[in-house]
Design a protein around this motif. Structure first.
Motif, PDB file in Angstrom:
ATOM      1  N   PHE A  51       0.843  -1.185   0.000  1.00  0.00           N
ATOM      2  CA  PHE A  51       0.000   0.000   0.000  1.00  0.00           C
ATOM      3  C   PHE A  51       0.880   1.238   0.000  1.00  0.00           C
ATOM      4  CE2 PHE A  51       0.976  -0.818   4.386  1.00  0.00           C
ATOM      5  CZ  PHE A  51       1.192   0.436   4.930  1.00  0.00           C
ATOM      6  N   LEU A  52       0.273   2.370  -0.293  1.00  0.00           N
ATOM      7  CA  LEU A  52       0.983   3.642  -0.293  1.00  0.00           C
ATOM      8  C   LEU A  52       0.345   4.555   0.742  1.00  0.00           C
ATOM      9  CD1 LEU A  52       1.171   4.260  -4.141  1.00  0.00           C
ATOM     10  CD2 LEU A  52       2.989   3.430  -2.663  1.00  0.00           C
ATOM     11  N   THR A  53       1.167   5.355   1.386  1.00  0.00           N
ATOM     12  CA  THR A  53       0.635   6.351   2.311  1.00  0.00           C
ATOM     13  C   THR A  53       0.048   7.507   1.498  1.00  0.00           C
ATOM     14  OG1 THR A  53       2.691   7.605   2.426  1.00  0.00           O
ATOM     15  CG2 THR A  53       2.406   5.787   4.024  1.00  0.00           C
ATOM     16  N   GLU A  54      -0.677   8.383   2.156  1.00  0.00           N
ATOM     17  CA  GLU A  54      -1.251   9.547   1.479  1.00  0.00           C
ATOM     18  C   GLU A  54      -0.146  10.397   0.852  1.00  0.00           C
ATOM     19  OE1 GLU A  54      -4.133  11.912  -0.113  1.00  0.00           O
ATOM     20  OE2 GLU A  54      -4.411   9.997   0.908  1.00  0.00           O
ATOM     21  N   ALA A  55       0.939  10.586   1.578  1.00  0.00           N
ATOM     22  CA  ALA A  55       2.060  11.383   1.059  1.00  0.00           C
ATOM     23  C   ALA A  55       2.666  10.729  -0.179  1.00  0.00           C
ATOM     24  CB  ALA A  55       3.124  11.562   2.135  1.00  0.00           C
ATOM     25  N   GLU A  56       2.789   9.392  -0.156  1.00  0.00           N
ATOM     26  CA  GLU A  56       3.331   8.675  -1.317  1.00  0.00           C
ATOM     27  C   GLU A  56       2.395   8.777  -2.509  1.00  0.00           C
ATOM     28  OE1 GLU A  56       5.913   5.156   0.889  1.00  0.00           O
ATOM     29  OE2 GLU A  56       3.741   4.924   0.709  1.00  0.00           O
ATOM     30  N   LEU A  57       1.090   8.691  -2.264  1.00  0.00           N
ATOM     31  CA  LEU A  57       0.108   8.837  -3.350  1.00  0.00           C
ATOM     32  C   LEU A  57       0.209  10.226  -3.976  1.00  0.00           C
ATOM     33  CD1 LEU A  57      -3.075   7.117  -1.905  1.00  0.00           C
ATOM     34  CD2 LEU A  57      -1.803   6.422  -3.929  1.00  0.00           C
ATOM     35  N   GLN A  58       0.309  11.247  -3.134  1.00  0.00           N
ATOM     36  CA  GLN A  58       0.423  12.613  -3.638  1.00  0.00           C
ATOM     37  C   GLN A  58       1.709  12.798  -4.438  1.00  0.00           C
ATOM     38  OE1 GLN A  58      -0.028  15.154  -0.222  1.00  0.00           O
ATOM     39  NE2 GLN A  58      -2.221  14.731  -0.050  1.00  0.00           N
TER      40      GLN A  58
END
Length: 106
Positions: A51-58
């Motif tokens: 999974f990706l964190t919100e920061a990684e997604l952004q």
């Protein structure tokens, strides 16, 4: 096939971020086990979903927008524009660019 796509994306991002400077790649030495066999072994041993964190997604969204903007030569609207390539309305793309502070380099 996804390995090739990932490699292509990494190279495209590196080219964009290099902005005309020289790129140096530190590639690992070739291993005796073929890539498909290593990948199958790794996938078999993985028990947790990735999974990706919100920061990684952004960050990924920002990198993706930069890639598409470069590909479209920073053209936003119309045929072959970045909005069309992304499949979004040009107002949506402009809003995302403003939110991320993306501007055409001078």
């Amino acid at each position: 096939m996804s390995f090739i796509r990932e490699l292509r994306n990494v190279i495209e991002r590196a080219v964009i971020l290099a902005r005309g400077r020289t790129l140096d790649f530190d590639l690992p030495a070739a291993e005796a086990t073929p890539i498909p066999a290593r990948r199958a072994a790794r996938e078999a041993s993985d028990t947790k979903p990735e999974f990706l964190t919100e920061a990684e997604l952004q960050q990924r969204e920002r990198e993706n927008l930069l890639i598409i903007l470069e590909k479209a030569n920073w053209k936003i609207k119309g045929a072959d524009g970045a909005a069309e390539l992304l499949g979004v309305n040009s107002a949506t793309l402009l809003s995302r660019m403003k939110k991320m502070g993306l501007r055409r380099p001078s």
